[in-house]
Design an enzyme around this catalytic site. Sequence first.
Site, mmCIF file in Angstrom:
data_model
loop_
_atom_site.group_PDB
_atom_site.id
_atom_site.type_symbol
_atom_site.label_atom_id
_atom_site.label_comp_id
_atom_site.label_asym_id
_atom_site.label_seq_id
_atom_site.Cartn_x
_atom_site.Cartn_y
_atom_site.Cartn_z
ATOM 1 N N GLU A 201 0.827 -1.215 0.000
ATOM 2 C CA GLU A 201 0.000 0.000 0.000
ATOM 3 C C GLU A 201 0.858 1.259 0.000
ATOM 4 O O GLU A 201 0.639 2.171 -0.800
ATOM 5 C CB GLU A 201 -0.950 -0.009 1.205
ATOM 6 C CG GLU A 201 -1.986 -1.132 1.194
ATOM 7 C CD GLU A 201 -2.991 -1.018 0.056
ATOM 8 O OE1 GLU A 201 -3.060 0.045 -0.607
ATOM 9 O OE2 GLU A 201 -3.715 -2.009 -0.176
ATOM 10 N N GLY B 111 7.210 -5.263 4.475
ATOM 11 C CA GLY B 111 6.669 -5.691 5.758
ATOM 12 C C GLY B 111 5.515 -6.653 5.596
ATOM 13 O O GLY B 111 4.844 -6.677 4.576
ATOM 14 N N TYR C 67 5.841 -6.694 17.592
ATOM 15 C CA TYR C 67 5.813 -5.765 16.453
ATOM 16 C C TYR C 67 6.708 -4.545 16.690
ATOM 17 O O TYR C 67 7.608 -4.251 15.902
ATOM 18 C CB TYR C 67 4.357 -5.340 16.181
ATOM 19 C CG TYR C 67 4.214 -4.409 15.003
ATOM 20 C CD1 TYR C 67 4.223 -4.908 13.703
ATOM 21 C CD2 TYR C 67 4.073 -3.035 15.187
ATOM 22 C CE1 TYR C 67 4.097 -4.047 12.615
ATOM 23 C CE2 TYR C 67 3.945 -2.183 14.105
ATOM 24 C CZ TYR C 67 3.954 -2.692 12.824
ATOM 25 O OH TYR C 67 3.838 -1.833 11.755
ATOM 26 N N LYS D 183 10.468 -3.589 15.008
ATOM 27 C CA LYS D 183 10.635 -2.307 14.299
ATOM 28 C C LYS D 183 11.782 -1.502 14.928
ATOM 29 O O LYS D 183 12.604 -0.929 14.224
ATOM 30 C CB LYS D 183 9.334 -1.486 14.356
ATOM 31 C CG LYS D 183 8.155 -2.113 13.626
ATOM 32 C CD LYS D 183 8.361 -2.111 12.135
ATOM 33 C CE LYS D 183 7.316 -2.950 11.427
ATOM 34 N NZ LYS D 183 7.659 -3.205 10.019
HETATM 35 N N1 LIG Z 1 -0.520 -1.154 8.771
HETATM 36 C C1 LIG Z 1 -0.249 -0.100 9.502
HETATM 37 O O1 LIG Z 1 -1.142 0.578 10.010
HETATM 38 C C2 LIG Z 1 1.194 0.310 9.683
HETATM 39 C C3 LIG Z 1 1.489 1.404 10.485
HETATM 40 C C4 LIG Z 1 2.803 1.834 10.589
HETATM 41 C C5 LIG Z 1 3.814 1.157 9.928
HETATM 42 N N2 LIG Z 1 3.535 0.067 9.181
HETATM 43 C C6 LIG Z 1 4.654 -0.607 8.486
HETATM 44 O O2 LIG Z 1 4.828 0.001 7.224
HETATM 45 C C7 LIG Z 1 5.355 -0.938 6.291
HETATM 46 C C8 LIG Z 1 4.534 -0.937 5.009
HETATM 47 O O3 LIG Z 1 3.200 -1.189 5.328
HETATM 48 P P1 LIG Z 1 2.102 -1.389 4.165
HETATM 49 O O4 LIG Z 1 0.823 -1.626 4.845
HETATM 50 O O5 LIG Z 1 2.245 -0.320 3.169
HETATM 51 O O6 LIG Z 1 2.633 -2.738 3.525
HETATM 52 P P2 LIG Z 1 1.815 -3.872 2.720
HETATM 53 O O7 LIG Z 1 0.707 -3.276 1.953
HETATM 54 O O8 LIG Z 1 1.511 -4.972 3.659
HETATM 55 O O9 LIG Z 1 2.968 -4.327 1.709
HETATM 56 C C9 LIG Z 1 4.129 -4.908 2.171
HETATM 57 C C10 LIG Z 1 5.159 -5.097 1.094
HETATM 58 O O10 LIG Z 1 6.094 -6.094 1.539
HETATM 59 C C11 LIG Z 1 6.096 -7.185 0.630
HETATM 60 N N3 LIG Z 1 6.207 -8.471 1.323
HETATM 61 C C12 LIG Z 1 5.464 -8.917 2.344
HETATM 62 N N4 LIG Z 1 5.807 -10.178 2.683
HETATM 63 C C13 LIG Z 1 6.794 -10.531 1.834
HETATM 64 C C14 LIG Z 1 7.568 -11.722 1.658
HETATM 65 N N5 LIG Z 1 7.391 -12.791 2.429
HETATM 66 N N6 LIG Z 1 8.486 -11.727 0.684
HETATM 67 C C15 LIG Z 1 8.667 -10.663 -0.086
HETATM 68 N N7 LIG Z 1 7.975 -9.504 0.014
HETATM 69 C C16 LIG Z 1 7.047 -9.446 0.966
HETATM 70 C C17 LIG Z 1 4.764 -7.112 -0.085
HETATM 71 O O11 LIG Z 1 4.845 -7.825 -1.296
HETATM 72 P P3 LIG Z 1 3.479 -8.454 -1.941
HETATM 73 O O12 LIG Z 1 2.725 -7.261 -2.479
HETATM 74 O O13 LIG Z 1 3.966 -9.355 -2.988
HETATM 75 O O14 LIG Z 1 2.755 -9.116 -0.826
HETATM 76 C C18 LIG Z 1 4.597 -5.612 -0.231
HETATM 77 O O15 LIG Z 1 5.376 -5.118 -1.283
HETATM 78 C C19 LIG Z 1 5.390 -2.255 7.025
HETATM 79 O O16 LIG Z 1 6.689 -2.483 7.495
HETATM 80 C C20 LIG Z 1 4.452 -2.069 8.193
HETATM 81 O O17 LIG Z 1 4.808 -2.855 9.301
HETATM 82 C C21 LIG Z 1 2.234 -0.360 9.031
#
Ligand SMILES: NC(=O)c1ccc[n+]([C@@H]2O[C@H](COP(=O)([O-])OP(=O)(O)OC[C@H]3O[C@@H](n4cnc5c(N)ncnc54)[C@H](OP(=O)(O)O)[C@@H]3O)[C@@H](O)[C@H]2O)c1
Length: 285
Positions: free
Chosen positions: A74, A139, A189, A193
């Site tokens: 995302e 992630g 988590y 981080k």
């Molecule tokens: N969710 C929240 O509210 C939140 C808040 C603060 C920070 N964050 C952090 O911000 C970061 C990005 O979040 P997001 O929600 O934008 O991420 P996301 O939509 O979950 O996308 C994660 C990315 O990582 C890749 N990925 C995941 N598992 C993988 C694997 N096993 N091997 C290779 N690639 C993999 C995904 O590839 P695919 O598309 O192929 O799956 C995608 O490109 C994360 O580190 C998360 O912890 C999240």
Amino acid sequence: MSPKRLLAGRPEMQIGATVFAGFVVFLGIIIAWLEVTPIEGQKGICRMAEAASGKEDEFRSTNQTAFVVGHTGETGRALVEELVNRNIFQKLLLIGRRELNYEGEKYSKLEQKVVDYEKLADDHADLFKGHNVGFCCLGTTRGKSGAEGFKRVDHDYVMMTAKLAKEGGCGHFLLQSSQGANKDSSFLYTKVKGQVDAECAELGFEKLSIFRPGVLMVDRKESRPGEWFARKMLTPLKYFAPTVMTCPVETVAKAMVNAVLSPSDKPAEIYENKAVHLLAKGKSC
Ligand SMILES: NC(=O)c1ccc[n+]([C@@H]2O[C@H](COP(=O)([O-])OP(=O)(O)OC[C@H]3O[C@@H](n4cnc5c(N)ncnc54)[C@H](OP(=O)(O)O)[C@@H]3O)[C@@H](O)[C@H]2O)c1
Ligand SMILES: *[C@@H]1O[C@H](CO)[C@@H](O)[C@H](O)[C@H]1NC(C)=O
């Protein structure tokens, strides 16, 4: 009997309602206070944000290249869109386990490489060579991958990426971490981080920018009921206290690009949620 009269007839419910209302008001005051209180270094961040606006042409003329990992997620997709719209890199290499479809002239500087993260260092180190800038929005979640899988991706894959970037000569590494990141936390988590943030700092990048957004506000493609519920609950906050606990993915993307155009003087900078919002504002900061 009307519901109102029913309620009115029960003193314990009246007390309960009063206590609850008092709690809500109290919470509202705390949140409003957090919203309006300036953060440390706020002026400096606004200066950076303002300086970033209009720097695109100057930056573009330096012919730099960048890579993005996590580009299919995302935040990653929002970042690619922001990078493409502001057109600051000569070449943008998207590295991931799958490809996305990009059509149209404005995407002509994108190149995609599909990799196996388990063999990142052995088979794909070359992809990380010679970039000026590297972005990491990688992630997964514990729900999706289990505790071990989460550590494998959010710690190991991110650190592999950071090390390869450093070895490949990357001068500015931008990492998406999370609000609450703390290596001494007792929650998996936030602990992971925090560990990753600290280990990245030890690699000694010329510049390191760590972003710690709150709950990401986005209509997520993937179903994550817990997160969906948190987002719904926090939606009112998005309006009356936008910088306290939430952050739209586009805001993270803008902050990252502004940090590239107008980096901090410090070699390593951590942007907490409010700083991410401020940095993203550009001229209007
Ligand atoms: N969710 C929240 O509210 C939140 C808040 C603060 C920070 N964050 C952090 O911000 C970061 C990005 O979040 P997001 O929600 O934008 O991420 P996301 O939509 O979950 O996308 C994660 C990315 O990582 C890749 N990925 C995941 N598992 C993988 C694997 N096993 N091997 C290779 N690639 C993999 C995904 O590839 P695919 O598309 O192929 O799956 C995608 O490109 C994360 O580190 C998360 O912890 C999240
Ligand atoms: C960037 O590339 C352009 C066109 O290839 C070239 O004219 C220019 O000198 C390059 N600038 C730098 C700083 O390398």
